[in-house]
Write a protein that holds these residues in place. Sequence first.
Motif, PDB file in Angstrom:
ATOM      1  N   ALA A 233       0.842  -1.206   0.000  1.00 49.71           N
ATOM      2  CA  ALA A 233       0.000   0.000   0.000  1.00 49.71           C
ATOM      3  C   ALA A 233       0.874   1.252   0.000  1.00 49.71           C
ATOM      4  N   VAL A 234       0.498   2.220  -0.836  1.00 50.66           N
ATOM      5  CA  VAL A 234       1.232   3.473  -0.937  1.00 50.66           C
ATOM      6  C   VAL A 234       0.524   4.524  -0.079  1.00 50.66           C
ATOM      7  N   TRP A 235       1.218   4.992   0.940  1.00 48.89           N
ATOM      8  CA  TRP A 235       0.650   6.003   1.844  1.00 48.89           C
ATOM      9  C   TRP A 235       1.207   7.373   1.488  1.00 48.89           C
ATOM     10  N   GLU A 236       0.313   8.319   1.246  1.00 48.85           N
ATOM     11  CA  GLU A 236       0.708   9.668   0.840  1.00 48.85           C
ATOM     12  C   GLU A 236       0.332  10.669   1.945  1.00 48.85           C
ATOM     13  N   GLU A 237       1.189  11.653   2.178  1.00 49.82           N
ATOM     14  CA  GLU A 237       1.051  12.538   3.323  1.00 49.82           C
ATOM     15  C   GLU A 237       0.308  13.834   3.003  1.00 49.82           C
ATOM     16  N   PHE A 238      -0.502  14.265   3.953  1.00 48.15           N
ATOM     17  CA  PHE A 238      -1.137  15.589   3.914  1.00 48.15           C
ATOM     18  C   PHE A 238      -0.230  16.549   4.680  1.00 48.15           C
ATOM     19  N   ASP A 239       0.108  17.656   4.071  1.00 46.67           N
ATOM     20  CA  ASP A 239       0.900  18.676   4.757  1.00 46.67           C
ATOM     21  C   ASP A 239      -0.010  19.768   5.287  1.00 46.67           C
ATOM     22  N   PHE A 240       0.314  20.271   6.475  1.00 49.72           N
ATOM     23  CA  PHE A 240      -0.424  21.375   7.064  1.00 49.72           C
ATOM     24  C   PHE A 240       0.184  22.700   6.612  1.00 49.72           C
ATOM     25  N   LYS A 241      -0.500  23.789   6.907  1.00 46.81           N
ATOM     26  CA  LYS A 241      -0.078  25.100   6.429  1.00 46.81           C
ATOM     27  C   LYS A 241       1.301  25.491   6.944  1.00 46.81           C
ATOM     28  N   CYS A 242       1.567  25.172   8.212  1.00 46.12           N
ATOM     29  CA  CYS A 242       2.787  25.715   8.813  1.00 46.12           C
ATOM     30  C   CYS A 242       3.548  24.730   9.690  1.00 46.12           C
ATOM     31  N   LYS A 243       2.896  23.760  10.269  1.00 43.95           N
ATOM     32  CA  LYS A 243       3.598  22.859  11.177  1.00 43.95           C
ATOM     33  C   LYS A 243       4.534  21.939  10.390  1.00 43.95           C
ATOM     34  N   PRO A 244       5.608  21.467  11.012  1.00 45.06           N
ATOM     35  CA  PRO A 244       6.552  20.601  10.305  1.00 45.06           C
ATOM     36  C   PRO A 244       5.890  19.335   9.760  1.00 45.06           C
ATOM     37  N   GLY A 245       6.292  18.959   8.579  1.00 43.65           N
ATOM     38  CA  GLY A 245       5.792  17.751   7.925  1.00 43.65           C
ATOM     39  C   GLY A 245       6.805  17.332   6.883  1.00 43.65           C
ATOM     40  N   ASN A 246       6.684  17.891   5.687  1.00 43.19           N
ATOM     41  CA  ASN A 246       7.644  17.665   4.620  1.00 43.19           C
ATOM     42  C   ASN A 246       9.038  18.105   5.074  1.00 43.19           C
ATOM     43  N   LEU A 247       9.996  17.189   5.021  1.00 41.99           N
ATOM     44  CA  LEU A 247      11.327  17.457   5.551  1.00 41.99           C
ATOM     45  C   LEU A 247      12.043  18.574   4.802  1.00 41.99           C
ATOM     46  N   LYS A 248      11.682  18.783   3.533  1.00 36.17           N
ATOM     47  CA  LYS A 248      12.368  19.781   2.717  1.00 36.17           C
ATOM     48  C   LYS A 248      11.655  21.128   2.684  1.00 36.17           C
ATOM     49  N   ARG A 249      10.550  21.241   3.391  1.00 34.18           N
ATOM     50  CA  ARG A 249       9.825  22.512   3.376  1.00 34.18           C
ATOM     51  C   ARG A 249      10.402  23.445   4.423  1.00 34.18           C
ATOM     52  N   ARG A 250      10.721  24.654   3.988  1.00 36.40           N
ATOM     53  CA  ARG A 250      11.279  25.657   4.906  1.00 36.40           C
ATOM     54  C   ARG A 250      10.259  26.002   5.981  1.00 36.40           C
ATOM     55  N   PRO A 251      10.675  26.114   7.249  1.00 40.20           N
ATOM     56  CA  PRO A 251       9.739  26.568   8.293  1.00 40.20           C
ATOM     57  C   PRO A 251       9.122  27.902   7.905  1.00 40.20           C
ATOM     58  N   CYS A 252       7.881  28.104   8.284  1.00 35.10           N
ATOM     59  CA  CYS A 252       7.144  29.289   7.840  1.00 35.10           C
ATOM     60  C   CYS A 252       7.433  30.486   8.740  1.00 35.10           C
ATOM     61  N   PHE A 253       7.054  31.653   8.259  1.00 33.78           N
ATOM     62  CA  PHE A 253       7.176  32.899   9.015  1.00 33.78           C
ATOM     63  C   PHE A 253       5.840  33.617   8.879  1.00 33.78           C
ATOM     64  N   ILE A 254       4.939  33.477   9.871  1.00 31.55           N
ATOM     65  CA  ILE A 254       3.572  33.962   9.706  1.00 31.55           C
ATOM     66  C   ILE A 254       3.096  34.933  10.782  1.00 31.55           C
ATOM     67  N   SER A 255       3.859  35.107  11.858  1.00 33.65           N
ATOM     68  CA  SER A 255       3.413  36.013  12.922  1.00 33.65           C
ATOM     69  C   SER A 255       3.140  37.406  12.335  1.00 33.65           C
ATOM     70  N   PRO A 256       2.012  38.045  12.679  1.00 36.14           N
ATOM     71  CA  PRO A 256       1.073  37.758  13.773  1.00 36.14           C
ATOM     72  C   PRO A 256      -0.100  36.854  13.394  1.00 36.14           C
ATOM     73  N   TYR A 257      -0.127  36.315  12.160  1.00 34.01           N
ATOM     74  CA  TYR A 257      -1.225  35.428  11.786  1.00 34.01           C
ATOM     75  C   TYR A 257      -1.108  34.126  12.581  1.00 34.01           C
TER      76      TYR A 257
ATOM     77  N   TYR B   8      -2.416  29.912  12.612  1.00 28.40           N
ATOM     78  CA  TYR B   8      -3.116  28.712  12.138  1.00 28.40           C
ATOM     79  C   TYR B   8      -3.500  27.877  13.356  1.00 28.40           C
ATOM     80  N   ARG B   9      -4.758  27.945  13.716  1.00 35.87           N
ATOM     81  CA  ARG B   9      -5.216  27.296  14.949  1.00 35.87           C
ATOM     82  C   ARG B   9      -5.064  25.780  14.884  1.00 35.87           C
ATOM     83  N   LEU B  10      -5.376  25.160  13.761  1.00 35.59           N
ATOM     84  CA  LEU B  10      -5.278  23.707  13.654  1.00 35.59           C
ATOM     85  C   LEU B  10      -3.835  23.246  13.818  1.00 35.59           C
TER      86      LEU B  10
END
Length: 512
Positions: A379-403, A405-407
């Motif tokens: 079975a091939v499992w594919e990942e859902f990435d969130f807007k800002c929390k760490p997930g994808n290892l190659k995605r740069r951490p976000c810079f969103i303050s003062p906004y 993301y509650r979830l």
Amino acid sequence: MRSSKPCPVPQQHIVAFLVAYHQNKQLIGEKGLLPCKLYLQNVKRYFKGKIDLDALSYAPTIIWFLDWSDMDSTLDYLSLFGLATSAFVLITGCANMILMSILWVLYLSLVNVGQIWYSFGWESQLLETGFLGIFLCPLWTLSRLPQHTPPSSIVIWAFRWLIFRIMLGAGLIKIRGDHCWQELTCMDYHYETQPVPNPIAYFMHRSPWWFHRFETLVNHFIELVVPFFLFLGRRMCVAHGLLQILFQVLLIISGNLSFLNWLTMVPSIACFDDVSLGFLFSSRVKERVVQMQSKEATREQLPLGCYIRKVVNISFGLLIAYLSVPVVLNLLNSRQVMNTSFNPLRIVNTYGAFGSITKERTEVILQGTSSLDPSDPAAVWEEFDFKCKPGNLKRRPCFISPYHYRLDWLMWFAAFQTYEQNEWIIHLAGKLLAQEEETLSLMATNPFAGRAPPRWIRGEHFKYKFSQPGGKHASEGKWWIRKRLGPYFPPVNLKGLKKFYEDRNWPYPMRD
């Protein structure tokens, strides 16, 4: 003290209402993860089907008296009304007690139906700051320099009392909490394990050990010593304001703490007087202020409204003093609690942050598969990435303050708890199975976009660490490295979740 602006609070209200407008439907709307209509129905049922004083005291919100048939629209209208009102105040620089009261009531109404999504300390802090802001303004007049209503020293000291409690509460909860604050080692972990790191935190985490000890000592000085500068005369009070604002700027640079640090600057402004803030205003404005002050000084009799205002200010001061009693007792208590309200309107609250520091970062990663059998090794499992929390290892951490993301923030808390303690995460899995558009708007990526929806969703538990700058993983474009800890929740499908939804009266997910 006079100012050409009534109060910086509307700037934070704009962000808060914008976040509410973008995310309320998905979190507490008709088909939200924790529908507020169901919450209010449960409260009403608890109070024997009546919307009486007890129910209003338990959940003070004007939504009790609004239309529940289309809760999504009701939530949108409240958010947009608050957004428009705060934008008007910010753009025009004019406010009165009516407008500031509207902002306070609107946000209070959202916070009290927001459940865990609005459980952060800065929600109460914004409500308390907004309540104080009401008394900075004239009753009716809309003017940048209203006559006869200079800010009362009682209100100015109420703001100073607020920043004193915020900072001292944060310092005491640390000293009484995690031993790493006493050992000066907490900053060894904080940048990596904070809820939503930003790119600067990636590099700050690799600072030498002595620098982490130094910044921990500075933190203790700012939070435990500097607050008392407020009571040591004008110069020390101004120094307090400068140090607190600088400290908040450093926190903004090194992390995504929503609008908390921006909001904390607001009561610090009350530490400055006209002399220290004079450079911010034009000579024309300062001349007008001098003229108004000289005219008031020569006036033999003040208008009746001025005497009424003095009575209101004194009553306001007595209210703040009375509501501060349990807050002070909490500060003095060795079992201090943080971010708690002792009154339903959240007028005077306790505050604190990072009383305990997580030493390892764990993440819940949601994965979906189209396989008929989730146990199939192929079975091939594919990942859902969130807007800002760490997930994808190659995605740069976000810079969103003062906004905010509650979830994403709640996913951080969920990672060091269990899914049984966070049933909404199973609700989220069901909505991803159904590919509900509103829920997908909370996600950064949907691996099943343009395809058949996944048959199964599972939660996997991983340990995350920053990669070493300049190291092997960083050279591969990875900001993070991770190690699987095990399953967080087992594979689920829509059919198997039907009874789970029925037992909680949650609407069964349907594909849009």
